[in-house]
Design a protein around this motif. Sequence first.
Motif, PDB file in Angstrom:
ATOM      1  N   THR A 161       1.816  -4.152   1.845  1.00 40.51           N
ATOM      2  CA  THR A 161       0.564  -4.438   1.136  1.00 40.51           C
ATOM      3  C   THR A 161       0.884  -5.285  -0.088  1.00 40.51           C
ATOM      4  OG1 THR A 161      -0.391  -2.329   1.851  1.00 40.51           O
ATOM      5  CG2 THR A 161      -1.438  -3.439  -0.014  1.00 40.51           C
ATOM      6  N   ILE A 162       0.257  -6.453  -0.169  1.00 46.42           N
ATOM      7  CA  ILE A 162       0.432  -7.336  -1.317  1.00 46.42           C
ATOM      8  C   ILE A 162      -0.923  -7.514  -1.982  1.00 46.42           C
ATOM      9  CG2 ILE A 162       1.094  -9.648  -2.088  1.00 46.42           C
ATOM     10  CD1 ILE A 162       2.997  -9.806   0.276  1.00 46.42           C
ATOM     11  N   GLU A 163      -1.008  -7.149  -3.257  1.00 48.13           N
ATOM     12  CA  GLU A 163      -2.289  -7.185  -3.989  1.00 48.13           C
ATOM     13  C   GLU A 163      -2.044  -7.746  -5.384  1.00 48.13           C
ATOM     14  OE1 GLU A 163      -6.034  -6.750  -5.429  1.00 48.13           O
ATOM     15  OE2 GLU A 163      -5.619  -5.981  -3.413  1.00 48.13           O
ATOM     16  N   GLY A 164      -2.858  -8.729  -5.776  1.00 45.14           N
ATOM     17  CA  GLY A 164      -2.791  -9.244  -7.137  1.00 45.14           C
ATOM     18  C   GLY A 164      -1.451  -9.844  -7.499  1.00 45.14           C
ATOM     19  N   THR A 165      -0.800 -10.486  -6.550  1.00 47.98           N
ATOM     20  CA  THR A 165       0.564 -10.977  -6.749  1.00 47.98           C
ATOM     21  C   THR A 165       0.602 -12.502  -6.719  1.00 47.98           C
ATOM     22  OG1 THR A 165       1.657  -8.991  -5.923  1.00 47.98           O
ATOM     23  CG2 THR A 165       2.851 -11.056  -5.672  1.00 47.98           C
ATOM     24  N   ARG A 166       1.335 -13.085  -7.649  1.00 46.10           N
ATOM     25  CA  ARG A 166       1.523 -14.540  -7.679  1.00 46.10           C
ATOM     26  C   ARG A 166       2.971 -14.849  -7.331  1.00 46.10           C
ATOM     27  NH1 ARG A 166       2.930 -18.308 -11.592  1.00 46.10           N
ATOM     28  NH2 ARG A 166       2.836 -16.788 -13.296  1.00 46.10           N
ATOM     29  N   GLY A 167       3.160 -15.452  -6.177  1.00 47.82           N
ATOM     30  CA  GLY A 167       4.505 -15.785  -5.744  1.00 47.82           C
ATOM     31  C   GLY A 167       5.173 -14.624  -5.050  1.00 47.82           C
ATOM     32  N   ALA A 168       4.993 -14.512  -3.732  1.00 50.66           N
ATOM     33  CA  ALA A 168       5.647 -13.457  -2.948  1.00 50.66           C
ATOM     34  C   ALA A 168       6.238 -14.091  -1.703  1.00 50.66           C
ATOM     35  CB  ALA A 168       4.670 -12.355  -2.575  1.00 50.66           C
ATOM     36  N   THR A 169       7.444 -13.672  -1.350  1.00 49.06           N
ATOM     37  CA  THR A 169       8.095 -14.163  -0.138  1.00 49.06           C
ATOM     38  C   THR A 169       8.560 -12.969   0.684  1.00 49.06           C
ATOM     39  OG1 THR A 169       8.872 -16.191  -1.227  1.00 49.06           O
ATOM     40  CG2 THR A 169       9.982 -15.528   0.799  1.00 49.06           C
ATOM     41  N   LEU A 170       8.166 -12.962   1.956  1.00 48.81           N
ATOM     42  CA  LEU A 170       8.642 -11.973   2.926  1.00 48.81           C
ATOM     43  C   LEU A 170       9.492 -12.725   3.931  1.00 48.81           C
ATOM     44  CD1 LEU A 170       5.245 -10.147   3.664  1.00 48.81           C
ATOM     45  CD2 LEU A 170       6.919  -9.570   1.891  1.00 48.81           C
ATOM     46  N   LYS A 171      10.738 -12.280   4.151  1.00 46.58           N
ATOM     47  CA  LYS A 171      11.574 -13.022   5.082  1.00 46.58           C
ATOM     48  C   LYS A 171      12.644 -12.147   5.734  1.00 46.58           C
ATOM     49  CE  LYS A 171      14.807 -14.892   1.585  1.00 46.58           C
ATOM     50  NZ  LYS A 171      15.353 -16.145   1.013  1.00 46.58           N
ATOM     51  N   ASN A 172      12.989 -12.550   6.936  1.00 44.62           N
ATOM     52  CA  ASN A 172      14.163 -12.021   7.648  1.00 44.62           C
ATOM     53  C   ASN A 172      14.074 -10.526   7.961  1.00 44.62           C
ATOM     54  OD1 ASN A 172      15.203 -14.619   7.264  1.00 44.62           O
ATOM     55  ND2 ASN A 172      16.251 -14.032   5.365  1.00 44.62           N
TER      56      ASN A 172
END
Length: 602
Positions: free
Chosen positions: A115-126
């Motif tokens: 869950t990503i909320e109110g976030t600036r700059g997020a990376t999900l990888k690998n």
Amino acid sequence: MLQLKTLLCVFVLSFPIARAAEINVADHGVVPGIDATYSLNRLIESLKDQSDVTLVFPKGQYDFYPENALEMYRAVANHDNGLKRMGFPLFDCKNITIDGGDSVFMFHGRMVPVTIEGTRGATLKNFSIDWIRSFHAELTIVESNEADKSFVVETDPKLYPFSINDGKVLFDRYGQQDPIGSNMVFDPKTRSPIYRTKDYAVNSNRAKVTALGKNRFRIENAVKNAPPVGSVLVTYGVHPTSRLCPAIHITNSSDVKIENVTVYDAGGMGLIVERTDNISLDGMVVTSTEDRIVSTRADATHFIGCKGTIRLENCRFEHMLDDGINVHGAYVKVAEYLGNNEFVCEISHFQQWGLIFGQPGDKIALMSRTTVLPFYETTIKAIKTLNEHRFVMSVSDLPESLPEGPLSVENLTWYPDLVMKNNTIRENRARSVLVTTKGKVMIENNYFSSQMHGILIEGDNNKWYESGAVQDVTIRNNVFDNIGFAVTERYPLLASPLLTAEQHMGEGQYHRNIHFTGNTINSFNGLLVNARSVKGLDISGNKMQFSTDYPVVDEGPSIVLEYCDDVTIQGNKASGFAKPLTVKATDTTDPVMDANGGFESE
């Protein structure tokens, strides 16, 4: 001069270089072989006030259980709202990266993994996401009796535990008992819905189920046609318990990247994104595991009320029980005009309840729900939320009088551009692409092979309330392979608003500027484009080739035009079909047709 450069180099090298912090999660008790949930939740909470952080997972399988997970009531668009327990609760972060190191994140209950909320700059990888037990059941047909429309299925009770009582079967899914509910039949050879799968749909309410032992049971009194032996009946429950757990949920965020992430299952969508500014997917995969035919319960990806650019490249979505990608806004009903430029508004679809429609400064359009066309643009001054269903909105100005009849509003500020390049969407129920956005759309060099339409450009103010009459769409150099093996007039491209019997066309077309050019269509049904209420339609340079992969069917004209204007059809070639493909135009300003081989006007 040389000495000065040397001194500058020494100064730069000796000056501290700021680097993003890398944190090995193993140093904080997050390791394979145990429940990682509580330790990871604590670690994420401890980083709340930090930025530029990367959480690094040494390669392994990390298990997540709901007992110690953070729980919160969450409204999730196109899902069922409720209390959600989360594996990765990324709230109010700044420049955070989750690097899974090619690990498997395995979930053991009704949880939302990310869950990503109110976030600036997020990376999900690998990393990959899976569940130890799926949210659907797969039942192999081992006997089929067309005479009495009964059939016998066999299943693995470890993968899909079930019980039979009083002639009904219930599947045990994480503490809830699901009936057959929604269902369809798949072909294990193609890993796609079987040809004409609706012919074998099971009526769960009428079905009589009898246990036979050896993990088998008989289903009677439930189908019009008994499914063939060797096919697989996939059952996935009923609302409101069938869309509780998307794999990744992103809201009110910006600048999000998903790279090399695989979703093998979800009790909902693989990815659902709301009100987010800029998101890119590179190498994201939604697929099934070797021991399952079906992947996600719903869409691979879905975007509602976003802006900036949505970019998908090098992705593969397959075996879903719904669409590959859907991009749209939301039509919201005007429940009451209070005077003084103030409205009570009602979120129209039950699976959009809790949606954040807008904020002060957003540009909106007022529109008739009868013609589904806008009549005035204004700006939001203030919004007050009353509950999940309704809010009060005041606007900067209005026309001197409002028209009679039901009204709606749409948010013009929150519409994204869409770029799709080098992706594969195939072997799924429903469509490859749905797109209704006023932003610029580029769909190029992709492969599509879906059970229903290839690309659906719709928009409706009566059923799903998905808004966004398109303004600039380019669909070029794609391959459309055997689109529509559900049969019943499924097209590589369908562009038309969805109207009820009470709605009708207004003055002017709904969609504009659609370019369908240079595509290759392998087709068993001879269908190409169906367009209604489009101004500016270019169908050029497409190659249609006859396919023998499915039985030959004649489903009418290859190109259908209704209430369109400024249409060009030129340089298209059709080969291998038994007769010329036809073009049918009604209530359409003279379409320009030139140098089309294998086509003729009806």
